[in-house]
Design a protein around this motif. Structure first.
Motif, PDB file in Angstrom:
ATOM      1  N   HIS A  76       0.826  -1.204   0.000  1.00  0.00           N
ATOM      2  CA  HIS A  76       0.000   0.000   0.000  1.00  0.00           C
ATOM      3  C   HIS A  76       0.862   1.257   0.000  1.00  0.00           C
ATOM      4  O   HIS A  76       0.610   2.212  -0.735  1.00  0.00           O
ATOM      5  N   GLN A  77       1.891   1.231   0.824  1.00  0.00           N
ATOM      6  CA  GLN A  77       2.781   2.396   0.938  1.00  0.00           C
ATOM      7  C   GLN A  77       3.464   2.676  -0.407  1.00  0.00           C
ATOM      8  O   GLN A  77       3.549   3.822  -0.840  1.00  0.00           O
ATOM      9  N   LYS A  78       3.935   1.618  -1.071  1.00  0.00           N
ATOM     10  CA  LYS A  78       4.614   1.818  -2.351  1.00  0.00           C
ATOM     11  C   LYS A  78       3.658   2.310  -3.434  1.00  0.00           C
ATOM     12  O   LYS A  78       4.026   3.158  -4.248  1.00  0.00           O
ATOM     13  N   ALA A  79       2.442   1.774  -3.430  1.00  0.00           N
ATOM     14  CA  ALA A  79       1.444   2.222  -4.409  1.00  0.00           C
ATOM     15  C   ALA A  79       1.164   3.711  -4.198  1.00  0.00           C
ATOM     16  O   ALA A  79       1.061   4.492  -5.149  1.00  0.00           O
ATOM     17  N   ASN A  80       1.087   4.078  -2.925  1.00  0.00           N
ATOM     18  CA  ASN A  80       0.866   5.462  -2.547  1.00  0.00           C
ATOM     19  C   ASN A  80       2.002   6.361  -3.056  1.00  0.00           C
ATOM     20  O   ASN A  80       1.778   7.452  -3.577  1.00  0.00           O
ATOM     21  N   MET A  81       3.219   5.848  -2.935  1.00  0.00           N
ATOM     22  CA  MET A  81       4.400   6.582  -3.399  1.00  0.00           C
ATOM     23  C   MET A  81       4.349   6.810  -4.903  1.00  0.00           C
ATOM     24  O   MET A  81       4.652   7.890  -5.394  1.00  0.00           O
ATOM     25  N   ARG A  82       3.964   5.760  -5.626  1.00  0.00           N
ATOM     26  CA  ARG A  82       3.894   5.901  -7.090  1.00  0.00           C
ATOM     27  C   ARG A  82       2.851   6.941  -7.470  1.00  0.00           C
ATOM     28  O   ARG A  82       3.026   7.677  -8.439  1.00  0.00           O
ATOM     29  N   GLU A  83       1.792   7.023  -6.681  1.00  0.00           N
ATOM     30  CA  GLU A  83       0.777   8.060  -6.934  1.00  0.00           C
ATOM     31  C   GLU A  83       1.329   9.454  -6.638  1.00  0.00           C
ATOM     32  O   GLU A  83       0.999  10.421  -7.325  1.00  0.00           O
ATOM     33  N   HIS A  84       2.166   9.547  -5.603  1.00  0.00           N
ATOM     34  CA  HIS A  84       2.784  10.842  -5.284  1.00  0.00           C
ATOM     35  C   HIS A  84       3.654  11.316  -6.449  1.00  0.00           C
ATOM     36  O   HIS A  84       3.646  12.490  -6.804  1.00  0.00           O
ATOM     37  N   LEU A  85       4.431  10.387  -7.009  1.00  0.00           N
ATOM     38  CA  LEU A  85       5.302  10.750  -8.135  1.00  0.00           C
ATOM     39  C   LEU A  85       4.456  11.196  -9.330  1.00  0.00           C
ATOM     40  O   LEU A  85       4.759  12.191  -9.985  1.00  0.00           O
ATOM     41  N   LYS A  86       3.390  10.450  -9.570  1.00  0.00           N
ATOM     42  CA  LYS A  86       2.483  10.793 -10.670  1.00  0.00           C
ATOM     43  C   LYS A  86       1.887  12.189 -10.448  1.00  0.00           C
ATOM     44  O   LYS A  86       1.809  13.008 -11.371  1.00  0.00           O
ATOM     45  N   THR A 128       9.525   9.369  13.723  1.00  0.00           N
ATOM     46  CA  THR A 128      10.213  10.331  12.845  1.00  0.00           C
ATOM     47  C   THR A 128       9.619  10.281  11.442  1.00  0.00           C
ATOM     48  O   THR A 128       9.419  11.311  10.802  1.00  0.00           O
ATOM     49  N   PHE A 129       9.332   9.057  10.996  1.00  0.00           N
ATOM     50  CA  PHE A 129       8.717   8.890   9.676  1.00  0.00           C
ATOM     51  C   PHE A 129       7.377   9.612   9.631  1.00  0.00           C
ATOM     52  O   PHE A 129       7.085  10.337   8.680  1.00  0.00           O
ATOM     53  N   ARG A 130       6.578   9.420  10.664  1.00  0.00           N
ATOM     54  CA  ARG A 130       5.256  10.058  10.715  1.00  0.00           C
ATOM     55  C   ARG A 130       5.383  11.582  10.637  1.00  0.00           C
ATOM     56  O   ARG A 130       4.669  12.239   9.893  1.00  0.00           O
ATOM     57  N   ASP A 135       4.798  16.495   7.583  1.00  0.00           N
ATOM     58  CA  ASP A 135       5.480  17.706   7.148  1.00  0.00           C
ATOM     59  C   ASP A 135       5.481  17.791   5.612  1.00  0.00           C
ATOM     60  O   ASP A 135       5.266  18.861   5.027  1.00  0.00           O
ATOM     61  N   PHE A 136       5.700  16.639   4.997  1.00  0.00           N
ATOM     62  CA  PHE A 136       5.684  16.575   3.536  1.00  0.00           C
ATOM     63  C   PHE A 136       4.301  16.971   2.991  1.00  0.00           C
ATOM     64  O   PHE A 136       4.190  17.783   2.070  1.00  0.00           O
ATOM     65  N   HIS A 137       3.247  16.402   3.581  1.00  0.00           N
ATOM     66  CA  HIS A 137       1.896  16.713   3.085  1.00  0.00           C
ATOM     67  C   HIS A 137       1.539  18.189   3.294  1.00  0.00           C
ATOM     68  O   HIS A 137       0.821  18.777   2.488  1.00  0.00           O
ATOM     69  N   LYS A 165      11.515  17.295   0.465  1.00  0.00           N
ATOM     70  CA  LYS A 165      10.978  16.442   1.545  1.00  0.00           C
ATOM     71  C   LYS A 165      10.848  15.000   1.078  1.00  0.00           C
ATOM     72  O   LYS A 165      10.996  14.064   1.869  1.00  0.00           O
ATOM     73  N   CYS A 166      10.565  14.810  -0.203  1.00  0.00           N
ATOM     74  CA  CYS A 166      10.546  13.448  -0.771  1.00  0.00           C
ATOM     75  C   CYS A 166      11.944  12.848  -0.608  1.00  0.00           C
ATOM     76  O   CYS A 166      12.107  11.759  -0.065  1.00  0.00           O
ATOM     77  N   THR A 167      12.936  13.578  -1.094  1.00  0.00           N
ATOM     78  CA  THR A 167      14.286  13.009  -1.124  1.00  0.00           C
ATOM     79  C   THR A 167      14.876  12.863   0.274  1.00  0.00           C
ATOM     80  O   THR A 167      15.615  11.913   0.536  1.00  0.00           O
ATOM     81  N   ALA A 168      14.528  13.780   1.192  1.00  0.00           N
ATOM     82  CA  ALA A 168      15.054  13.679   2.557  1.00  0.00           C
ATOM     83  C   ALA A 168      14.560  12.387   3.205  1.00  0.00           C
ATOM     84  O   ALA A 168      15.320  11.680   3.882  1.00  0.00           O
ATOM     85  N   CYS A 169      13.282  12.078   2.995  1.00  0.00           N
ATOM     86  CA  CYS A 169      12.735  10.865   3.597  1.00  0.00           C
ATOM     87  C   CYS A 169      13.343   9.621   2.938  1.00  0.00           C
ATOM     88  O   CYS A 169      13.656   8.652   3.609  1.00  0.00           O
ATOM     89  N   HIS A 170      13.497   9.666   1.627  1.00  0.00           N
ATOM     90  CA  HIS A 170      14.088   8.514   0.920  1.00  0.00           C
ATOM     91  C   HIS A 170      15.511   8.243   1.384  1.00  0.00           C
ATOM     92  O   HIS A 170      15.955   7.105   1.385  1.00  0.00           O
ATOM     93  N   GLU A 171      16.214   9.298   1.757  1.00  0.00           N
ATOM     94  CA  GLU A 171      17.585   9.110   2.229  1.00  0.00           C
ATOM     95  C   GLU A 171      17.606   8.452   3.602  1.00  0.00           C
ATOM     96  O   GLU A 171      18.537   7.744   3.940  1.00  0.00           O
ATOM     97  N   PHE A 173      14.830   6.577   5.159  1.00  0.00           N
ATOM     98  CA  PHE A 173      14.045   5.360   5.393  1.00  0.00           C
ATOM     99  C   PHE A 173      13.964   4.428   4.185  1.00  0.00           C
ATOM    100  O   PHE A 173      14.052   4.868   3.046  1.00  0.00           O
ATOM    101  N   ARG A 174      13.777   3.151   4.492  1.00  0.00           N
ATOM    102  CA  ARG A 174      13.426   2.161   3.468  1.00  0.00           C
ATOM    103  C   ARG A 174      12.363   1.252   4.046  1.00  0.00           C
ATOM    104  O   ARG A 174      12.104   1.285   5.259  1.00  0.00           O
ATOM    105  N   GLN A 175      11.781   0.464   3.170  1.00  0.00           N
ATOM    106  CA  GLN A 175      10.747  -0.463   3.689  1.00  0.00           C
ATOM    107  C   GLN A 175      11.422  -1.551   4.493  1.00  0.00           C
ATOM    108  O   GLN A 175      10.937  -2.073   5.437  1.00  0.00           O
TER     109      GLN A 175
END
Ligand code: HEC
Length: 175
Positions: A76-86, A128-130, A135-137, A165-171, A173-175
């Protein structure tokens, strides 16, 4: 004389054509083999592969914090991410088309802090992720507001702040 020159050019062209196809075949095969055997990354020493944790041919440690999500949530989280990129891509598309209203609507509904997004973020296991997610939203909402002004400079600044904020979180966290 001209006839000889034409023959000569013809011969050169044939040699080049043969060399070209021969070369393509030579390079295609080892690549395919590597992909099949899964040694592609290993054999690409010297290349810069940030996402693959490889840099200058050296393996890098993955220092990102794992979220350890249960499978359903992970998907679900990854699907959500792909929607964010879109959504981010759509915002850029609409800006390019000078349709700031559509860009703002997309930012608000797809990237902003909607009730649905807040609920999803609240369910994430890491505090921290939350915080970073919320913050991102909020930066998505700020982008929607900036786009309302129809000012390209202001909008790009807000888009930049959101993408950071996208890239900061990607740096981090990972699944
Ligand atoms: C609060 C943290 C966070 C934010 C903010 C965030 N992401 Fe992600 N994103 C992640 C995590 C964690 C993953 C999973 C990485 C992994 O382990 O593969 C991910 C994965 C992705 C993926 C890969 C999806 C897949 O199918 O594998 C894309 C694309 C993506 N994010 C885009 C974005 C975009 C675009 C934004 C901003 C508009 C964004 N993300 C904001 C945490 C975040």
């Amino acid at each position: 004389m001209i006839r000889i020159l034409l023959y000569l050019f013809g011969a050169i062209a044939i040699v080049f054509a043969a060399y070209g196809t021969g070369n393509a075949a030579d390079t295609a095969h080892p690549m395919m083999g590597d992909m099949q055997s899964g040694h592609m990354m290993h054999d690409m020493g010297g290349g810069q592969m940030m996402g693959g944790h490889m840099m200058d041919g050296k393996m890098m440690d993955d220092k990102r914090i794992p979220l350890n999500l249960p499978p359903m949530m992970a998907q679900h989280q990854k699907a959500n991410m792909r929607e964010h990129l879109k959504a981010a891509a759509d915002v850029v598309h609409y800006m390019g088309a000078n349709d700031f209203a559509a860009a703002s609507k997309t930012a608000k509904e797809k990237l902003g802090l909607t009730a649905q997004m807040k609920q999803m973020c609240d369910n994430m296991p890491n505090e921290t992720f939350r915080t970073m997610a919320l913050d991102f939203h909020k930066s998505g909402d700020a982008l929607a507001e900036a786009l309302k002004t129809k000012d390209t400079g202001k909008s790009l600044k807000a888009l930049d702040a959101m993408l950071a904020k996208c890239t900061a979180c990607h740096e981090m966290f990972r699944q």
